[in-house]
Design an enzyme around this catalytic site. Structure first.
Site, PDB file in Angstrom:
ATOM      1  N   ASP A 178       5.605  -2.840   4.600  1.00  0.00           N
ATOM      2  CA  ASP A 178       4.699  -3.491   3.651  1.00  0.00           C
ATOM      3  C   ASP A 178       4.359  -2.444   2.600  1.00  0.00           C
ATOM      4  OD1 ASP A 178       2.527  -4.651   2.254  1.00  0.00           O
ATOM      5  OD2 ASP A 178       1.991  -5.824   4.021  1.00  0.00           O
ATOM      6  N   ILE A 238      -1.702  -0.035   4.519  1.00  0.00           N
ATOM      7  CA  ILE A 238      -2.880  -0.580   5.210  1.00  0.00           C
ATOM      8  C   ILE A 238      -3.685  -1.399   4.202  1.00  0.00           C
ATOM      9  CG2 ILE A 238      -5.023  -0.068   6.449  1.00  0.00           C
ATOM     10  CD1 ILE A 238      -3.845   2.618   7.264  1.00  0.00           C
ATOM     11  N   HIS A 239      -3.865  -2.661   4.503  1.00  0.00           N
ATOM     12  CA  HIS A 239      -4.733  -3.508   3.671  1.00  0.00           C
ATOM     13  C   HIS A 239      -5.390  -4.524   4.589  1.00  0.00           C
ATOM     14  CE1 HIS A 239      -1.686  -6.731   3.692  1.00  0.00           C
ATOM     15  NE2 HIS A 239      -0.845  -5.712   3.693  1.00  0.00           N
ATOM     16  N   GLY A 240      -6.270  -5.336   4.069  1.00  0.00           N
ATOM     17  CA  GLY A 240      -7.080  -6.253   4.875  1.00  0.00           C
ATOM     18  C   GLY A 240      -6.346  -6.977   5.977  1.00  0.00           C
ATOM     19  N   ALA A 263      -4.881  -4.517   8.593  1.00  0.00           N
ATOM     20  CA  ALA A 263      -5.958  -3.830   9.300  1.00  0.00           C
ATOM     21  C   ALA A 263      -6.637  -4.736  10.310  1.00  0.00           C
ATOM     22  CB  ALA A 263      -6.962  -3.296   8.282  1.00  0.00           C
TER      23      ALA A 263
END
Length: 166
Positions: free
Chosen positions: A11, A15-17, A20
């Site tokens: 991706d 790290i994103h919403g 996570a």
């Protein structure tokens, strides 16, 4: 015993919403390893990614070489991890160096010049297709899912349907 890799994901947002929260809960991990030479050498991006990790989950940014070292280090045996990569080329490098991956989840690969959109969140160029083909030949399952509840889509079937494989 080796590191317990619960999810390997490509991706380019790392790290994103979504990653996570949803994926870490669904996989029961206790650590996120972002594997990227570029990010490992960028203090600001490293700091921001560590801030993005969900509460209770440690995150580290490591180079590809360091990933191969820690994978073979018994200190990490049984550690439940999620590996995040920005590109399939990086995944190919660690697999060739001895990291045993069974499956790779393809999250987002944004569109840029020279890439072809194959879904509304995945765009590939020839180099990406070659890397995914190398992973397929190595026995790595390649699946597309934004979130764990989505139906799995076989990436290679989609690449073939789009006539991107020579």
């Amino acid at each position: 015993m080796v590191m317990d890799i619960r999810l390997t994901r490509i991706d380019d947002r790392l790290i994103h919403g979504q990653v996570a929260t949803v994926w870490s809960k669904a996989t029961g991990i206790d650590r996120i390893l972002v594997v990227s030479d570029e990010v490992a050498n960028d203090e600001l991006r490293k700091f921001l990614l560590k801030q993005a990790a969900p509460p209770g989950i440690k995150s580290n940014v490591v180079t590809k070489r360091k990933m191969v070292e820690v994978y073979h280090d018994h200190l990490f045996d049984g550690m439940k991890v999620m590996l995040l990569f920005a590109s399939p080329q990086d995944v190919v490098e660690v697999v060739k160096a001895g990291v045993d991956l069974k499956a790779v989840n393809i999250g987002g690969m944004r569109f840029s010049e020279g890439k072809k959109m194959i879904t509304n969140f995945i765009s590939l160029d020839e180099s990406d297709v070659i890397s995914f083909r190398q992973l397929e030949v190595a026995g790595v399952q390649l699946e597309i899912r934004q979130v764990p509840t989505d139906r799995k889509t076989d990436l290679m079937q989609l690449i073939k349907k789009e006539k991107m494989l020579q």
